[in-house]
Design a protein around this motif. Structure first.
Motif, short mmCIF file in Angstrom:
data_model
loop_
_atom_site.label_atom_id
_atom_site.label_comp_id
_atom_site.label_asym_id
_atom_site.label_seq_id
_atom_site.Cartn_x
_atom_site.Cartn_y
_atom_site.Cartn_z
N ILE A 1 0.83 -1.20 0.00
CA ILE A 1 0.00 0.00 0.00
C ILE A 1 0.87 1.26 0.00
N CYS A 2 2.00 1.22 0.72
CA CYS A 2 2.91 2.36 0.75
C CYS A 2 3.41 2.69 -0.66
N LEU A 3 3.83 1.66 -1.39
CA LEU A 3 4.31 1.86 -2.76
C LEU A 3 3.18 2.39 -3.63
N TYR A 4 2.01 1.83 -3.46
CA TYR A 4 0.83 2.23 -4.22
C TYR A 4 0.49 3.69 -3.95
N GLU A 5 0.54 4.10 -2.69
CA GLU A 5 0.22 5.48 -2.32
C GLU A 5 1.23 6.46 -2.88
N PHE A 6 2.50 6.07 -2.90
CA PHE A 6 3.53 6.96 -3.43
C PHE A 6 3.35 7.18 -4.92
N ILE A 7 2.99 6.12 -5.64
CA ILE A 7 2.73 6.24 -7.08
C ILE A 7 1.52 7.14 -7.32
N VAL A 8 0.48 6.96 -6.50
CA VAL A 8 -0.72 7.80 -6.62
C VAL A 8 -0.37 9.26 -6.35
N PHE A 9 0.48 9.51 -5.37
CA PHE A 9 0.91 10.88 -5.06
C PHE A 9 1.60 11.51 -6.27
N LEU A 10 2.49 10.75 -6.93
CA LEU A 10 3.18 11.27 -8.11
C LEU A 10 2.20 11.57 -9.24
N LEU A 11 1.23 10.69 -9.45
CA LEU A 11 0.22 10.89 -10.49
C LEU A 11 -0.64 12.12 -10.18
N ALA A 12 -1.04 12.25 -8.91
CA ALA A 12 -1.87 13.39 -8.51
C ALA A 12 -1.10 14.70 -8.66
N ALA A 13 0.18 14.69 -8.31
CA ALA A 13 1.00 15.89 -8.45
C ALA A 13 1.16 16.26 -9.93
N ALA A 14 1.36 15.26 -10.78
CA ALA A 14 1.49 15.51 -12.23
C ALA A 14 0.18 16.06 -12.80
N LEU A 15 -0.94 15.50 -12.35
CA LEU A 15 -2.23 15.97 -12.83
C LEU A 15 -2.51 17.40 -12.36
N THR A 16 -2.15 17.70 -11.13
CA THR A 16 -2.33 19.06 -10.60
C THR A 16 -1.53 20.07 -11.42
N HIS A 17 -0.28 19.70 -11.72
CA HIS A 17 0.58 20.58 -12.53
C HIS A 17 -0.03 20.80 -13.91
N SER A 18 -0.55 19.74 -14.51
CA SER A 18 -1.17 19.86 -15.83
C SER A 18 -2.41 20.73 -15.79
N MET A 19 -3.23 20.57 -14.74
CA MET A 19 -4.45 21.39 -14.61
C MET A 19 -4.11 22.86 -14.45
N ARG A 20 -3.11 23.16 -13.63
CA ARG A 20 -2.72 24.56 -13.39
C ARG A 20 -2.12 25.17 -14.65
N LYS A 21 -1.34 24.37 -15.36
CA LYS A 21 -0.76 24.85 -16.62
C LYS A 21 -1.85 25.15 -17.64
N SER A 22 -2.86 24.26 -17.68
CA SER A 22 -3.98 24.46 -18.60
C SER A 22 -4.78 25.69 -18.25
N ASN A 23 -5.01 25.89 -16.94
CA ASN A 23 -5.75 27.07 -16.48
C ASN A 23 -4.99 28.37 -16.77
N SER A 24 -3.66 28.32 -16.61
CA SER A 24 -2.84 29.50 -16.90
C SER A 24 -2.90 29.83 -18.37
N GLY A 25 -2.89 28.80 -19.22
CA GLY A 25 -2.97 29.02 -20.66
C GLY A 25 -4.27 29.68 -21.07
N ARG A 26 -5.36 29.26 -20.41
CA ARG A 26 -6.66 29.86 -20.72
C ARG A 26 -6.72 31.32 -20.30
N GLN A 27 -6.10 31.65 -19.15
CA GLN A 27 -6.10 33.02 -18.67
C GLN A 27 -5.30 33.94 -19.60
N VAL A 28 -4.17 33.41 -20.10
CA VAL A 28 -3.32 34.20 -21.01
C VAL A 28 -4.06 34.46 -22.31
N SER A 29 -4.76 33.41 -22.81
CA SER A 29 -5.52 33.54 -24.06
C SER A 29 -6.65 34.54 -23.92
N ALA A 30 -7.26 34.55 -22.70
CA ALA A 30 -8.34 35.49 -22.46
C ALA A 30 -7.82 36.92 -22.42
#
Length: 234
Positions: A205-234
């Motif tokens: 479970i520890c290994l599983y949780e660490f992998i999930v943390f990395l995926l969640a962090a990557a997804l958060t970065h992608s979401m913020r980058k996408s949101n920033s792109g939309r704000q710049v375009s606006a």
């Protein structure tokens, strides 16, 4: 949201569904362990032996809550919620790692407590204490502390609980109880299997949780980058 982010979002959602199930299973396991111990009342050793099952149950509740929070975050595709979820998952990973190490370090002491608990129950197995040994004999299909001869040593008749009868005064056939293992060994083996399960599944479970943390962090970065792109375009 690009294709990779959408894939990560869907993957995290499925992972959190699995985590919800894992949390429920830990709650059930901890509750079963507690129920087996707490069948016996008025025994001081219960205070110490309850520690590991309680920690497992609490961890199961935390995993369930964090996973539910993660499902909501990925479903709403919120960078704020997903980022908070990633942080909570990292904290949960650390707590799980500490608990797994603690169980591994204290495993032998816990097993010794289990042996002492059965010995104490056997020593107090009389009418004044309502024959607490019967609960172990019925639950684990065993007889006596080490074997049925313990009753002969006390000049007592082997009780019906050694044959699976709830009425301890019911006649018990020697053909049944003579082949039964002592409750001390049976009880200890039960906890050996459970602590092994906790130790190895905890590492997984520890290994599983660490992998999930990395995926969640990557997804958060992608979401913020996408949101920033939309704000710049606006």
């Amino acid at each position: 949201m690009n294709c990779l982010a959408a894939t990560l979002n869907f993957l995290l959602y499925l992972i959190n569904i699995v985590f919800l199930i894992v949390g429920i299973l830990l709650i059930v396991l901890g509750s079963i362990m507690l129920s087996h111990i707490n069948q016996f009342y008025g025994i001081e050793e219960l205070i110490e032996t309850n520690a590991i099952p309680i920690c497992i149950t609490v961890l199961g509740v935390l995993i369930f809550i964090v996973s539910f929070f993660g499902c909501c975050g990925t479903w709403r595709q919120s960078a704020c919620l997903t980022g908070t979820y990633a942080t909570l998952m990292f904290i949960l990973f650390l707590l799980q790692l500490v608990l797994t190490c603690w169980v591994a370090v204290n495993r032998q002491g816990f097993l010794n407590d289990m042996r002492d608990l059965v010995n104490t129950i056997w020593a107090e197995n009389d009418a004044a204490n309502d024959y607490p040994m019967g609960a172990i004999e019925l639950t684990f299909n065993c007889c006596g502390d080490t074997n049925y001869l313990d009753y002969n040593t006390r000049n007592q008749t082997v009780p019906g609980t050694c044959c699976g009868y709830t009425n301890r005064t019911q006649a018990c056939s020697p053909a049944i109880y003579e082949n039964l293992e002592g409750c001390n060994a049976k009880f200890e083996n039960f906890w050996v299997k459970n602590t092994d399960l906790i130790r190895w599944s905890g590492l997984g479970i520890c290994l599983y949780e660490f992998i999930v943390f990395l995926l969640a962090a990557a997804l958060t970065h992608s979401m913020r980058k996408s949101n920033s792109g939309r704000q710049v375009s606006a």
